[in-house]
Design a protein around this motif. Structure first.
Motif, short mmCIF file in Angstrom:
data_model
loop_
_atom_site.label_atom_id
_atom_site.label_comp_id
_atom_site.label_asym_id
_atom_site.label_seq_id
_atom_site.Cartn_x
_atom_site.Cartn_y
_atom_site.Cartn_z
N ASP A 112 0.90 -1.25 0.00
CA ASP A 112 -0.02 -0.20 0.00
C ASP A 112 1.00 1.29 0.16
O ASP A 112 0.45 2.28 -0.73
CB ASP A 112 -1.06 0.10 1.22
N CYS A 113 1.95 1.34 0.67
CA CYS A 113 3.02 2.24 0.83
C CYS A 113 3.54 2.51 -0.58
O CYS A 113 3.76 3.85 -0.73
CB CYS A 113 3.89 2.26 2.05
N ILE A 114 3.89 1.42 -1.04
CA ILE A 114 4.46 1.61 -2.47
C ILE A 114 3.59 2.34 -3.53
O ILE A 114 4.07 3.13 -4.32
CB ILE A 114 5.00 0.14 -3.03
N THR A 115 2.36 1.72 -3.51
CA THR A 115 1.36 2.36 -4.21
C THR A 115 1.19 3.65 -4.26
O THR A 115 1.18 4.65 -5.10
CB THR A 115 0.02 1.62 -4.18
N ALA A 116 1.06 4.14 -2.82
CA ALA A 116 0.98 5.48 -2.56
C ALA A 116 1.92 6.51 -2.99
O ALA A 116 1.84 7.65 -3.41
CB ALA A 116 0.49 5.78 -0.98
N CYS A 117 3.21 6.03 -2.62
CA CYS A 117 4.34 6.70 -2.89
C CYS A 117 4.56 6.86 -4.36
O CYS A 117 5.08 7.85 -4.72
CB CYS A 117 5.66 6.13 -2.37
N ASN A 118 4.45 5.77 -5.20
CA ASN A 118 4.48 6.11 -6.70
C ASN A 118 3.51 7.08 -7.37
O ASN A 118 3.63 7.81 -8.06
CB ASN A 118 4.32 4.86 -7.30
N HIS A 119 2.13 7.13 -6.64
CA HIS A 119 1.24 8.05 -7.13
C HIS A 119 1.62 9.35 -6.55
O HIS A 119 1.42 10.36 -7.40
CB HIS A 119 -0.26 7.43 -6.54
N CYS A 120 2.04 9.45 -5.50
CA CYS A 120 2.69 10.90 -5.07
C CYS A 120 3.74 11.47 -5.81
O CYS A 120 3.53 12.60 -6.40
CB CYS A 120 2.71 10.93 -3.56
N TYR A 121 4.69 10.47 -6.16
CA TYR A 121 5.67 10.70 -7.08
C TYR A 121 5.40 11.26 -8.35
O TYR A 121 5.93 12.52 -8.79
CB TYR A 121 6.65 9.60 -7.05
N ASP A 122 4.61 10.42 -8.89
CA ASP A 122 3.92 10.85 -10.26
C ASP A 122 3.21 12.27 -10.47
O ASP A 122 3.38 13.10 -11.12
CB ASP A 122 3.23 9.99 -10.95
N ALA A 123 2.32 12.49 -9.18
CA ALA A 123 1.41 13.63 -9.10
C ALA A 123 2.16 14.70 -8.58
O ALA A 123 1.99 16.05 -9.42
CB ALA A 123 0.27 13.50 -8.05
N CYS A 124 3.24 14.52 -8.05
CA CYS A 124 4.30 15.81 -7.68
C CYS A 124 4.95 16.15 -8.93
O CYS A 124 5.10 17.60 -8.91
CB CYS A 124 5.42 15.46 -6.64
N LEU A 125 5.44 15.55 -9.88
CA LEU A 125 6.06 15.83 -11.17
C LEU A 125 5.18 16.80 -11.91
O LEU A 125 5.56 17.46 -12.72
CB LEU A 125 6.57 14.49 -11.80
N LYS A 126 3.71 16.56 -11.58
CA LYS A 126 2.80 17.45 -12.45
C LYS A 126 2.51 18.41 -11.71
O LYS A 126 1.60 19.32 -12.37
CB LYS A 126 1.70 16.41 -12.81
N LEU A 177 11.88 11.56 -1.50
CA LEU A 177 11.61 10.81 -0.35
C LEU A 177 10.63 9.77 -0.84
O LEU A 177 10.63 8.64 -0.44
CB LEU A 177 11.05 11.63 0.75
N ASP A 178 9.42 10.26 -1.87
CA ASP A 178 8.81 9.19 -2.62
C ASP A 178 9.39 8.14 -3.16
O ASP A 178 9.09 6.79 -3.00
CB ASP A 178 7.74 9.81 -3.52
N ARG A 179 10.50 8.24 -3.74
CA ARG A 179 11.34 7.35 -4.40
C ARG A 179 12.06 6.38 -3.31
O ARG A 179 11.96 5.29 -3.52
CB ARG A 179 12.36 7.96 -5.23
N GLU A 180 12.54 7.19 -2.38
CA GLU A 180 13.36 6.54 -1.38
C GLU A 180 12.46 5.48 -0.76
O GLU A 180 12.86 4.24 -0.65
CB GLU A 180 13.98 7.32 -0.42
N CYS A 181 11.39 5.96 -0.43
CA CYS A 181 10.49 5.19 0.39
C CYS A 181 9.79 3.85 -0.40
O CYS A 181 9.85 2.93 0.26
CB CYS A 181 9.20 5.80 0.97
N ALA A 182 9.54 4.26 -1.53
CA ALA A 182 8.82 3.03 -2.58
C ALA A 182 9.62 1.92 -2.74
O ALA A 182 9.68 0.76 -2.64
CB ALA A 182 8.45 3.78 -3.69
N ASP A 183 11.12 2.46 -2.76
CA ASP A 183 12.28 1.45 -2.97
C ASP A 183 12.43 0.74 -1.98
O ASP A 183 12.69 -0.55 -1.86
CB ASP A 183 13.60 2.27 -3.37
#
Length: 109
Positions: free
Chosen positions: A15-29, A42-48
Motif C-alpha cells: 500500500d505504501c509503495i502504491t501511495a508513494c508512486n502515485h504521489c511521486y507521479d502527481a508531484c512531478l505534475k 523521499l517518495d522514491r526512497e520510500c517506495a524502493d
C-alpha cells in the motif's frame, strides 16, 4: 522468517509503495514542481525500501529487523515531508507512510 508470518506487513508495504508512486507521479505534475523536490526524492526512497523489504521478507532474510528499522526511518521521513503539502496525494501518501512505519516497528521490536 517468511511472508506467511507477516501478511499485514506485506500488505502495508505494498500500500505504501502504491501511495508513494502515485504521489511521486502527481508531484512531478504540480505547477511548482521545484517546491516538491524533497517530497519527490523521499517518495522514491520510500517506495524502493518498502519494495526491498517486502522482497526480503519473502526470501526469509536473516536481516529483516535491520531492514525494517531502516524502512521505519525512511517511511517516517517521507510521511513527515508529505504532511507539509496540502495536495490530496501528499496527504494520502503521508498516511500510508506513517501506517507502514508503524507496521514495520512491530518487526523491529
Amino acid at each position: 522468517m517468511s511472508h506467511e508470518n507477516y501478511p499485514s506487513v506485506i500488505q502495508t508495504l505494498n500500500d505504501c509503495i502504491t501511495a508513494c508512486n502515485h504521489c511521486y507521479d502527481a508531484c512531478l505534475k504540480e505547477e511548482h514542481v521545484n517546491m516538491m523536490v524533497e517530497c519527490i526524492r523521499l517518495d522514491r526512497e520510500c517506495a524502493d525500501i518498502c519494495s526491498f523489504l517486502a522482497q526480503a521478507i519473502g526470501r526469509g532474510t536473516p536481516f529483516i529487523s535491520e531492514l525494517a528499522e531502516v524502512c521505519v526511518k525512511i517511511c517516517e521521513s517521507c510521511g513527515d515531508e508529505c504532511k507539509k503539502h496540502d495536495h490530496e496525494h501528499c496527504q494520502k501518501c503521508a498516511e500510508a507512510c506513517l501506517r507502514c512505519a508503524e507496521e514495520c516497528r512491530k518487526i523491529v521490536a
